[in-house]
Design an enzyme around this catalytic site. Structure first.
Site, PDB file in Angstrom:
ATOM      1  N   GLY A  66      30.555  65.088 -21.227  1.00 24.83           N
ATOM      2  CA  GLY A  66      29.934  64.906 -19.916  1.00 24.83           C
ATOM      3  C   GLY A  66      30.635  65.671 -18.815  1.00 24.83           C
ATOM      4  O   GLY A  66      31.426  66.581 -19.080  1.00 24.83           O
ATOM      5  N   GLY A 110      29.274  75.950 -18.468  1.00 24.55           N
ATOM      6  CA  GLY A 110      29.680  76.174 -19.862  1.00 24.55           C
ATOM      7  C   GLY A 110      28.844  75.310 -20.795  1.00 24.55           C
ATOM      8  O   GLY A 110      28.298  75.793 -21.796  1.00 24.55           O
ATOM      9  N   HIS A 111      28.727  74.031 -20.455  1.00 21.73           N
ATOM     10  CA  HIS A 111      27.891  73.139 -21.269  1.00 21.73           C
ATOM     11  C   HIS A 111      26.435  73.609 -21.258  1.00 21.73           C
ATOM     12  O   HIS A 111      25.747  73.582 -22.282  1.00 21.73           O
ATOM     13  CB  HIS A 111      27.931  71.713 -20.715  1.00 21.73           C
ATOM     14  N   GLY A 136      31.496  75.355 -27.961  1.00 21.42           N
ATOM     15  CA  GLY A 136      32.010  76.446 -27.141  1.00 21.42           C
ATOM     16  C   GLY A 136      33.228  77.120 -27.759  1.00 21.42           C
ATOM     17  O   GLY A 136      34.078  76.448 -28.348  1.00 21.42           O
ATOM     18  N   GLU A 137      33.311  78.448 -27.593  1.00 24.30           N
ATOM     19  CA  GLU A 137      34.495  79.180 -28.053  1.00 24.30           C
ATOM     20  C   GLU A 137      35.710  78.874 -27.191  1.00 24.30           C
ATOM     21  O   GLU A 137      36.832  79.185 -27.568  1.00 24.30           O
ATOM     22  CB  GLU A 137      34.222  80.690 -28.047  1.00 24.30           C
ATOM     23  N   LYS A 138      35.471  78.297 -26.024  1.00 21.31           N
ATOM     24  CA  LYS A 138      36.604  77.907 -25.161  1.00 21.31           C
ATOM     25  C   LYS A 138      37.603  77.057 -25.927  1.00 21.31           C
ATOM     26  O   LYS A 138      38.803  77.221 -25.803  1.00 21.31           O
ATOM     27  CB  LYS A 138      36.067  77.149 -23.952  1.00 21.31           C
ATOM     28  N   ASP A 139      37.074  76.112 -26.725  1.00 18.81           N
ATOM     29  CA  ASP A 139      37.935  75.266 -27.557  1.00 18.81           C
ATOM     30  C   ASP A 139      37.906  75.854 -28.964  1.00 18.81           C
ATOM     31  O   ASP A 139      37.270  75.304 -29.870  1.00 18.81           O
ATOM     32  CB  ASP A 139      37.414  73.828 -27.520  1.00 18.81           C
ATOM     33  N   ARG A 177      38.229  69.554 -16.248  1.00 16.20           N
ATOM     34  CA  ARG A 177      39.517  69.189 -15.638  1.00 16.20           C
ATOM     35  C   ARG A 177      39.889  70.101 -14.464  1.00 16.20           C
ATOM     36  O   ARG A 177      40.835  69.795 -13.730  1.00 16.20           O
ATOM     37  CB  ARG A 177      40.622  69.210 -16.688  1.00 16.20           C
ATOM     38  N   SER A 237      35.956  74.216 -16.841  1.00 17.37           N
ATOM     39  CA  SER A 237      36.411  73.024 -17.542  1.00 17.37           C
ATOM     40  C   SER A 237      36.262  71.823 -16.620  1.00 17.37           C
ATOM     41  O   SER A 237      36.436  71.939 -15.403  1.00 17.37           O
ATOM     42  CB  SER A 237      37.882  73.184 -17.939  1.00 17.37           C
TER      43      SER A 237
HETATM   44  P1  AMP Z   1      33.768  68.953 -23.504  1.00 16.11           P
HETATM   45  O1  AMP Z   1      32.720  68.226 -22.728  1.00 16.11           O
HETATM   46  O2  AMP Z   1      34.829  69.576 -22.645  1.00 16.11           O
HETATM   47  O3  AMP Z   1      34.313  68.172 -24.658  1.00 16.11           O
HETATM   48  O4  AMP Z   1      33.027  70.183 -24.144  1.00 16.11           O
HETATM   49  C1  AMP Z   1      31.827  70.030 -24.872  1.00 16.11           C
HETATM   50  C2  AMP Z   1      31.464  71.357 -25.453  1.00 16.11           C
HETATM   51  O5  AMP Z   1      31.333  72.325 -24.407  1.00 16.11           O
HETATM   52  C3  AMP Z   1      32.526  71.903 -26.417  1.00 16.11           C
HETATM   53  O6  AMP Z   1      31.883  72.548 -27.491  1.00 16.11           O
HETATM   54  C4  AMP Z   1      33.274  72.891 -25.546  1.00 16.11           C
HETATM   55  O7  AMP Z   1      33.889  73.924 -26.287  1.00 16.11           O
HETATM   56  C5  AMP Z   1      32.143  73.440 -24.692  1.00 16.11           C
HETATM   57  N1  AMP Z   1      32.670  74.024 -23.458  1.00 16.11           N
HETATM   58  C6  AMP Z   1      33.481  73.449 -22.537  1.00 16.11           C
HETATM   59  N2  AMP Z   1      33.792  74.319 -21.563  1.00 16.11           N
HETATM   60  C7  AMP Z   1      33.170  75.491 -21.876  1.00 16.11           C
HETATM   61  C8  AMP Z   1      33.098  76.784 -21.264  1.00 16.11           C
HETATM   62  N3  AMP Z   1      33.741  77.074 -20.136  1.00 16.11           N
HETATM   63  N4  AMP Z   1      32.355  77.735 -21.881  1.00 16.11           N
HETATM   64  C9  AMP Z   1      31.713  77.464 -23.039  1.00 16.11           C
HETATM   65  N5  AMP Z   1      31.724  76.280 -23.657  1.00 16.11           N
HETATM   66  C10 AMP Z   1      32.450  75.296 -23.088  1.00 16.11           C
END
Ligand code: AMP
Length: 283
Positions: free
Chosen positions: A31, A36-37, A151-154, A191, A189
């Protein structure tokens, strides 16, 4: 958009997709959605056969190893639902903690990514990837997607999920989506909102250092010296560097000389940990 909160509602929704002959593409998130999401959502919508897209929002307590990080993780459900509606997502799944992470005495089995979690985020955050892989497995079983988008970010998370579906024979195609960035290069991000004004100005240096380092390595620079220079540049700017390393793209094992791979980095600015990576392409 369907707003699904219970496992029963999810199972009904999933059955309806099957009966309509629609494939399902799944985007798991925690959430506080940003661009990015939304890029993951767009990638999901573009998958073969115009699949029904379901986004889950679940702040997974099992993957947090810092109670303060979990407590202050931003929760913005109403805004998230509005964004997903605007992006014509078919369904959002908002499971309860009681449904996914019941008390430990009734929940003992874990999914262990093994060696893939030995380094980097796995070493810095013990238990993080076991918590992630366990909950992603549960979500996969519940949602039964044909395709899931990450995402490739992680990057380490993406590679663990790819291996998990292969090693455990989960019939799900995994799609990786490039990192979405702010104009100054900082990877988006949830954060980032906790960075103060000064830290926000310094933060893009992580991406800049990664791209400069990749370029130097691609031009044949020696690995150890180049990595040390990069770490020093970050430390001089006020970062505490958890790791900044070149590793193999598949196993994520560290590399000890300049060759094709991926630079993975995590560095802290004040209380905020930033994560980023950069491919090093050497023909
Ligand atoms: P999170 O909500 O941070 O757990 O992320 C959920 C999904 O979004 C994961 O697959 C992350 O890798 C992806 N994600 C988060 N930030 C980015 C970003 N800046 N670019 C691409 N994907 C992202």
């Amino acid at each position: 958009m369907e707003i699904i909160r219970t496992l029963h509602e999810l199972s009904n929704w999933r059955r309806a997709q099957a009966e309509a002959g629609r494939r399902v593409a799944f985007v798991p998130t925690m959430g506080n959605l940003h661009n990015g999401h939304l890029n993951l959502v767009r990638a999901a919508q573009k998958q073969e056969g115009q699949p029904a897209v379901v986004v889950s929002i679940f702040v997974n307590p099992m993957q947090f190893n810092d109670v303060n990080d979990l407590a202050r993780y931003p929760r913005t459900e109403a805004e998230d639902i509005a964004q997903l509606t605007r992006h014509q997502v078919d369904a959002v799944f908002l499971p309860s903690e009681a449904d996914l992470t019941p008390a430990t005495d009734s929940f003992t089995i874990r999914v262990d990514p093994g060696e893939l979690a030995a380094h980097w985020e796995g070493a810095t955050r013990p238990g993080h990837f076991i918590g992630m892989a366990t909950i992603v497995t549960k979500l996969f079983h519940l949602v039964q997607p044909n395709v899931a988008v990450f995402g490739e970010k992680d990057f380490q998370q993406l590679q663990i999920v790819r291996r998990m579906v292969r090693d455990l024979n989960m019939p799900i195609e995994i799609i990786g989506v490039p990192t979405a960035r702010a104009d100054d290069g900082l990877a988006l991000s949830s954060r980032n909102r906790f960075l103060n004004e000064e830290e926000r100005l310094v933060a893009p240096l992580l991406h800049a250092t990664l791209t400069d380092t990749a370029q130097q390595l691609q031009q044949g620079a020696l690995l150890n010296d180049t990595l040390e220079t990069a770490r020093t540049r970050l430390v001089d700017a006020g970062f505490v560097v958890d790791y900044f390393a070149l590793c193999r793209t598949d196993t994520l094992d560290p590399l000890y000389r300049t060759e094709r791979g991926i630079l993975l980095a995590a560095a802290r600015l004040g209380a905020i940990r930033l994560l980023d990576n950069q491919h090093v392409v050497i023909d």
